[in-house]
Design an enzyme around this catalytic site. Structure first.
Site, PDB file in Angstrom:
ATOM      1  N   ASP A 208       0.874  -1.174   0.000  1.00 38.08           N
ATOM      2  CA  ASP A 208       0.000   0.000   0.000  1.00 38.08           C
ATOM      3  C   ASP A 208       0.908   1.219   0.000  1.00 38.08           C
ATOM      4  O   ASP A 208       1.624   1.456   0.974  1.00 38.08           O
ATOM      5  CB  ASP A 208      -0.888  -0.038   1.258  1.00 38.08           C
ATOM      6  N   LYS A 243      -2.728  12.068  -1.601  1.00 35.23           N
ATOM      7  CA  LYS A 243      -1.849  12.928  -0.812  1.00 35.23           C
ATOM      8  C   LYS A 243      -0.790  13.605  -1.681  1.00 35.23           C
ATOM      9  O   LYS A 243      -0.596  14.805  -1.586  1.00 35.23           O
ATOM     10  CB  LYS A 243      -1.149  12.133   0.293  1.00 35.23           C
TER      11      LYS A 243
HETATM   12  C1  LMR Z   1      -5.578   8.868   7.373  1.00 35.90           C
HETATM   13  O1  LMR Z   1      -5.015   7.832   7.733  1.00 35.90           O
HETATM   14  O2  LMR Z   1      -5.862   9.787   8.153  1.00 35.90           O
HETATM   15  C2  LMR Z   1      -5.916   9.066   5.926  1.00 35.90           C
HETATM   16  O3  LMR Z   1      -5.491   7.985   5.185  1.00 35.90           O
HETATM   17  C3  LMR Z   1      -7.330   9.427   5.703  1.00 35.90           C
HETATM   18  C4  LMR Z   1      -8.271   8.290   5.914  1.00 35.90           C
HETATM   19  O4  LMR Z   1      -9.048   8.016   4.983  1.00 35.90           O
HETATM   20  O5  LMR Z   1      -8.267   7.658   6.974  1.00 35.90           O
END
Ligand code: LMR
Length: 395
Positions: A208, A243
């Site tokens: 990922d 991101k």
């Molecule tokens: C996070 O971990 O804060 C981000 O990946 C946003 C989410 O969808 O949780």
């Protein structure tokens, strides 16, 4: 029928996001959800994204369907972003997905479709939505140790001991870079050892990668996935553009599956197309096309890379500042790890009760496991956070 529904537990990241929005305090600080913010607290549309969007509006002549796998030019550009010039395209099947989460979901669907009995191994801890989706799909799941108990560093011996138990055909979920929620990452040497172990056990890596460019740089952050792609017969990669292109709400991601040979790639591609059709038919196109335009245009790409590099170095500066403020205030090196970690997150390693006090008494929001989003800070709020941490620790 609808009266049979049992409420699901709220996603703790999204629940905190809502709590923050509802907090009337003006000086509140949001270190919760993983969204980049600049020093003014704004999540900007990146310059190259704006330019590409303008060009797209001017040049787009139709909004007719693309293909089930999405625009092939997007897949090609993303394959080369993740894997570099040596992307093993003759063995790589790919479909565009609604964001990185969509890619994870389709990767898990692919795994379940291929082998219902295979287990997926998740790092402890991991992004909470990983186990949530795995459970929802009814896929067997096990955890491997990742974070040491004493200090927030990788428990590599524990990780290797646990992963030695994975069986052939199991999947091992690895964060490509910038581990979420810990910020503690594998070294290049450790990636090599993980690859050795995967070769030995026959387990398949599922990478990922949601923060490429946020850690040590675009190329450096892809070290692990690239190494694995050069050695593994099979591999799954979920890549997110949310991101690093700041296109969160456009839902832009790519699921890639590395097949052992070109013939199998064709079958994997057909299955991925089928899975897209079953779940949502055609993937969203706007964000994917903007990303592809940026990656394929040298000027736009250079501008995007420059802005991404500013984001990355800005976060590194905040990490160093926070570690220094805490070193000075606690007279100890307890929090030095913050400067060593990479990516958007670090886990402070304080109790849930202290995290609640930071929120209630100081208006500082972080996830209950003490994960904080470094990008939620700026040079003026770092000392405020350091002061508040020391206050809740001392009382
Ligand atoms: C996070 O971990 O804060 C981000 O990946 C946003 C989410 O969808 O949780």
């Amino acid at each position: 029928m609808l009266t049979n529904l049992t409420p699901q537990p709220a996603d703790k990241i999204l629940a905190l996001m809502q709590m923050f929005r509802e907090d009337p305090r003006e000086n509140k600080i949001d270190l919760g959800v993983g969204v980049y913010k600049n020093a003014e607290g704004v999540t900007p549309v990146m310059r190259a994204v704006k330019t590409a969007e303008r060009q797209l509006v001017d040049s787009q002549t139709t909004k007719a369907y693309t293909s089930l796998a999405g625009d092939p030019a997007f897949a090609k550009a993303m394959q080369s972003l993740v894997f570099g010039d040596t992307a093993p395209t003759d063995r790589l099947a790919a479909v565009a997905t609604p964001g990185g989460t969509g890619a994870i979901r389709q990767g898990l669907e692919l795994m379940r479709y291929a082998d219902k009995a295979a287990t997926i191994w998740l790092s402890a801890p991991t992004w909470p939505n990983h186990p949530s989706i795995v459970r929802y799909l009814g896929i067997p799941m096990r955890e491997y140790r990742y974070l040491a108990a004493e200090r927030p560093v990788v428990d590599f011996d524990g990780m290797m001991a646990d992963l030695a138990q994975a069986r052939t055909g199991d999947l091992v979920l690895l964060h490509g870079c910038c581990h979420n929620p810990t910020g503690a990452n594998l070294t290049q040497q450790q990636w090599g050892q993980v690859a050795d172990l995967l070769e030995k056990t026959g387990a398949v890596p599922f990478v990922d990668i949601a923060y490429q460019g946020f850690g040590d740089g675009l190329e450096e952050d892809a070290y692990g996935p690239r190494l694995l792609a050069g050695r593994m017969p099979e591999m799954i990669v979920a890549a997110s553009c949310s991101k690093n292109f700041g296109v969160y709400r456009e839902r832009t991601g790519l699921l890639m599956a590395l097949a052992p040979d070109a013939k199998t790639k064709g079958e994997v591609q057909a299955t991925l197309n089928f899975l897209n059709r079953q779940n949502y038919s055609f993937p969203p196109d706007h964000g994917a096309r903007v990303v592809q335009m940026i990656l394929d245009d040298p000027a736009l790409r250079a501008d995007w890379q420059a802005e991404l590099e500013d984001v990355r170095t800005g976060m590194l500066g905040l990490r160093e500042q926070l570690a220094a403020e805490l070193r000075q205030r606690t007279n100890s090196d307890r929090f030095d790890f913050i400067a060593e970690h990479r990516g958007m997150f670090s886990r402070l390693g304080i109790s849930a009760e202290k995290v609640a006090r930071l929120r209630e008494e100081h208006g500082i929001y972080m996830i209950g496991d003490s994960r904080m989003n470094i990008a939620g800070l700026n040079s003026a709020t770092v000392p405020i956070l350091a002061e508040a941490i020391v206050a809740v620790m001392n009382e």
